[in-house]
Design an enzyme around this catalytic site. Structure first.
Site, PDB file in Angstrom:
ATOM      1  N   CYS A  86      40.618  48.124  45.595  1.00  0.00           N
ATOM      2  CA  CYS A  86      39.173  48.187  45.706  1.00  0.00           C
ATOM      3  C   CYS A  86      38.736  49.561  46.547  1.00  0.00           C
ATOM      4  CB  CYS A  86      38.443  46.940  46.071  1.00  0.00           C
ATOM      5  SG  CYS A  86      36.815  46.775  45.714  1.00  0.00           S
ATOM      6  N   HIS A 140      40.712  42.566  42.908  1.00  0.00           N
ATOM      7  CA  HIS A 140      41.108  41.990  44.001  1.00  0.00           C
ATOM      8  C   HIS A 140      42.584  40.967  43.711  1.00  0.00           C
ATOM      9  CE1 HIS A 140      38.640  43.452  47.289  1.00  0.00           C
ATOM     10  NE2 HIS A 140      37.699  43.515  46.205  1.00  0.00           N
ATOM     11  N   GLU A 158      44.700  39.862  45.549  1.00  0.00           N
ATOM     12  CA  GLU A 158      44.863  38.909  46.577  1.00  0.00           C
ATOM     13  C   GLU A 158      44.090  37.658  46.481  1.00  0.00           C
ATOM     14  OE1 GLU A 158      43.249  41.413  46.933  1.00  0.00           O
ATOM     15  OE2 GLU A 158      41.398  40.868  48.109  1.00  0.00           O
TER      16      GLU A 158
END
Ligand code: MN
Length: 265
Positions: free
Chosen positions: A131, A235, A237
């Site tokens: 990001c 994202h 994660e």
């Protein structure tokens, strides 16, 4: 005499082989950049550290430090670096005046993050931007950003600032065949979350865009000159932590690159 020579050869081999074998058993050290809430903390969401652990790496937070010499020393100890999400990048770094729609910026963090990228690139340290981290990589190497997609980009058909939590993917992205993101995932498209109102505008010299949402907004970049530096606009994660079996590969790729880097040090 022959026996003696064999013994000598054995010990010579053992000397050279065992340190490497034991090194490979040690998890690679993956630095994670920090956010800077209230200009008073160095922190990173647990999703980042858990994703690195899941992928076999050892996460270590790099605190917000303003002295480049100290950051250089920390970078020299790492095997890989992940740059996390956060505030808008100040447009002065790509020679623009701020527009009204620019969000929060953090001056100290901009200096810190850009120093990390430069220091990592000097050492050819494997670096992965997420990001804001991806946007910073583009800016650090001379590219520019949309300061605010809704006010600066004509096509508003994709909602890039999703209202639902980041564990829910909300838009598709197309992947460039042969790119890191396509190779690592083995896919031609992905469905991702989207928490950004800025994005890569002009890609930096020496980089290429490797993924786009259907409105044409860049969603991933990578070095086109062999530098181990790349980034994604979404994202992974947040998906990884919820068991996504494809996006964990981004972090496994990082730990793999980090082991190679460490063994060449
Ligand atoms: Mn998006």
């Amino acid at each position: 005499m022959k026996k003696l020579l064999l013994f000598a050869l054995f010990f010579l081999l053992a000397e050279n082989l065992f340190p490497q074998t034991s090194l490979q058993e040690i998890k690679p050290l993956i630095g994670i950049s920090c956010s800077h809430p209230e200009n008073n903390f160095s922190s990173a969401r647990r999703t980042y550290t858990e994703s690195v652990l899941k992928a076999g790496g050892l996460p270590i937070l790099v605190p917000i430090i303003e002295t480049e010499e100290d950051l250089a020393r920390i970078i020299s100890m790492l095997d890989g670096l992940i740059l996390i999400g956060g505030e808008d990048v100040h447009p002065s770094y790509y020679n623009e005046e701020p527009i009204e729609e620019l969000g929060d910026v953090n001056d100290i963090r901009d200096v810190y993050d850009l120093a990390l990228i430069r220091l990592a690139a000097d050492r050819k340290l494997p670096t992965f931007g997420i990001c804001r981290g991806e946007q910073l990589i583009n800016v650090a190497f001379g590219g520019s950003l949309y300061q605010d997609i809704p006010s600066q980009y004509e096509d508003t058909s994709v909602e890039h600032n999703q209202k639902v939590p980041s564990k829910y993917p909300t838009h598709y992205i197309d992947l460039l065949p042969g790119s890191i993101i396509a190779t690592v995932t083995g896919e031609t498209e992905l469905v991702t979350n989207s928490h950004h109102h800025q994005a890569v505008k002009d890609v930096a010299p020496g980089f290429r865009v490797t993924a786009w949402s259907c409105d044409g907004i860049p969603e991933a970049i990578e070095s086109s000159t062999g530098l181990p530096v790349w980034g994604v606009q979404f994202h992974p994660e947040a998906h990884t932590i919820n068991g996504d079996s494809i996006m964990i590969r981004f972090f496994e790729f990082m730990t793999g690159q980090a082991v190679l880097y460490r063994n060449q040090k």
